[in-house]
Enzyme design. Structure first.
Site: not given
Ligand SMILES: Cc1cc2nc3c(=O)[nH]c(=O)nc-3n(C[C@H](O)[C@H](O)[C@H](O)COP(=O)(O)OP(=O)(O)OC[C@H]3O[C@@H](n4cnc5c(N)ncnc54)[C@H](O)[C@@H]3O)c2cc1C
Length: 430
Positions: A157, A384, A410-411, A289, A325
């Site tokens: 969300e 490259i 996926e995390g 995963r 190289q």
């Molecule tokens: C192309 C695409 C397809 C997707 N498909 C799906 C789908 O089919 N179904 C679905 O449910 N979701 C889907 N997603 C959502 C996706 O799973 C989320 O974008 C993802 O889980 C990250 O969440 P966020 O974008 O809110 O980032 P955030 O959680 O806001 O994170 C932002 C940054 O903060 C970092 N961060 C957050 N918490 C911590 C912590 N505790 N410690 C250290 N760093 C932290 C994160 O690593 C990241 O670098 C999709 C996203 C995209 C872009």
């Protein structure tokens, strides 16, 4: 020469003896050699990736649309079907699923995701549904070769990405009608709004955080389930990503995956302070995963192969650029990293399939490594290819854009590190 062949025979005889002894003792023989079925499936998917997917990759990336004709082709040969995914899953070594994903995404990741995105919804129904729910909803995720359909899995969300406990979408039970009423907004859903079947993760008790979540199937055409904004993306552009709005969306009680009795039992356990099944859910997530890691591997391998061929052809300063190289070492390291990532993917896939506990978050390790390798390898591939690598005339630019999502969905890579560090330390690292 004669001596070494005698030595070979002796070594083989010893090996056979050791293997038959361990098999006789009921221990499986260790091998990384693929069996005939695995090789056949790899060849089959590779053929489709090479002949159908790759030639269409650039077009659908530019169009930023779901490649329906290609999905239909995949359905016609049986690759886009539950039977195929079931067959991949049936392999008890666990390797066929990652192998098939690597080959398909070697062809193209955007189209690969358009074909495999449905699997997310299917996995949720398969993992959490009753046999009746599986029989009813999984076929509707695929449709038929003449009328292909898609599935969407909606957990994320706007304010709940990495932190799924922040999910605000609610599901309230209307006992009088035996219906669930869903309200909320889902973000970044692959196939969101264009899918026939949506699986929605919603909160049935917000006080319980992620332990108060449940999964619901939204049947085709249900009022109150609408696509929101379609997302314009950096990569994976042939795969549709959009918001999904749930506005007083009513579904029959039978759409709760696993059924109400099971949910009530689970919630009661959580409210009593017992551990419930959150560990099991975590294990399931870990198990998916390696498949995602394998997709990243496919992209990395495609970019590496392209860069290797290019470096052997391209001449500067009167010699092939691979004769430098620095270029050759880059290619050597690209190959090394890809193979190392594949071993982690295969290990986790084997562990997941054979019910081994991920004591050290091996599923996360595989996805983390493969995602990072894909981004690094595709970036080196652009380097490259030089100026050509930076243009859309050459595929490595698209591969680099496509690879980046593998450190996010996926995390994210940071979340994988969090999961691994918690697993190895036993501490709640923040
Ligand atoms: C192309 C695409 C397809 C997707 N498909 C799906 C789908 O089919 N179904 C679905 O449910 N979701 C889907 N997603 C959502 C996706 O799973 C989320 O974008 C993802 O889980 C990250 O969440 P966020 O974008 O809110 O980032 P955030 O959680 O806001 O994170 C932002 C940054 O903060 C970092 N961060 C957050 N918490 C911590 C912590 N505790 N410690 C250290 N760093 C932290 C994160 O690593 C990241 O670098 C999709 C996203 C995209 C872009």
């Amino acid at each position: 020469m004669a001596d070494s062949s005698v030595a070979d025979v002796d070594a083989n005889a010893l090996l056979d003896e050791a293997n038959s002894t361990s098999e006789a003792q009921g221990e499986p023989r260790f091998t990384l050699e693929l069996n005939q079925d695995q090789r056949d499936i790899r060849e089959w998917v590779h053929g489709f990736a090479e002949g159908v997917v790759r030639p269409a990759a650039s077009e659908w990336d530019e169009r930023e649309e779901t490649p329906w004709p290609i999905i239909q082709e995949a359905a016609k040969i049986g690759l886009y079907s539950f039977e195929a995914v079931g067959q991949f899953w049936a392999d008890e070594t666990g390797l066929t699923l990652p192998i098939a994903n690597e080959e398909l995404f070697w062809g193209d990741a955007g189209i690969g995701m358009a074909i495999m995105g449905t699997t997310l919804a299917v996995a949720a129904i398969f993992g959490q549904g009753t046999p009746e729910q599986m029989g009813e909803w999984i076929p509707q995720c695929y449709g038929s070769p003449d009328d292909v359909k898609l599935g969407a899995f909606c957990a994320s969300e706007p304010d709940a990405g990495s932190d799924v406990s922040g999910i605000r979408t609610t599901a309230k039970y209307d006992e009088a009608k035996d219906e669930w009423v869903l309200n909320g907004q889902k973000a970044w859903a692959t196939n969101g709004g264009i899918a026939n079947i949506h699986v929605i993760i919603a909160s049935v008790d917000r006080e319980l955080g992620s332990r108060g979540h449940a999964a619901f199937v939204i049947p085709p055409g249900t009022p109150g389930c609408e696509q929101g904004a379609k997302v314009k993306k950096h990569g994976l552009r042939a795969s549709h990503t959009a918001d999904v709005h749930l506005d007083d969306c009513r579904v029959p009680g039978s759409c709760l995956l696993g059924g109400k009795e099971k949910l009530d039992e689970r919630l009661a356990r959580v409210r009593e302070g017992k551990k419930a099944k959150s560990q099991a859910a975590m294990q399931t997530f870990e198990a998916s995963r390696p498949t995602v890691g394998a997709q990243a591997l496919g992209i990395a391998r495609a970019a590496y192969e392209y860069a290797l061929d290019y470096a052997k052809e391209r001449e500067q300063f009167g010699k092939k650029i691979i004769e430098n190289q620095s270029i050759a070492f880059d290619l050597a390291n690209m190959k090394l990293e890809i193979d190392a990532a594949r071993l982690l993917v295969w290990r986790a896939a084997w562990m997941g399939r054979n019910g081994h506990k991920f004591e050290n978050a091996e599923g996360s390790m595989s996805k983390l490594k493969a995602g990072e390798v894909a981004v690094w390898v595709t970036e080196r591939a652009i380097q490259i290819l030089g100026g050509n690598g930076y243009t859309r005339e050459f595929p490595v630019e698209r591969m680099h854009r496509d690879s980046k999502i593998y450190t996010i969905f996926e995390g994210t890579s940071e979340i994988q590190q969090l999961v691994i560090s918690r697993a190895i330390s036993g501490l709640h690292i923040k």
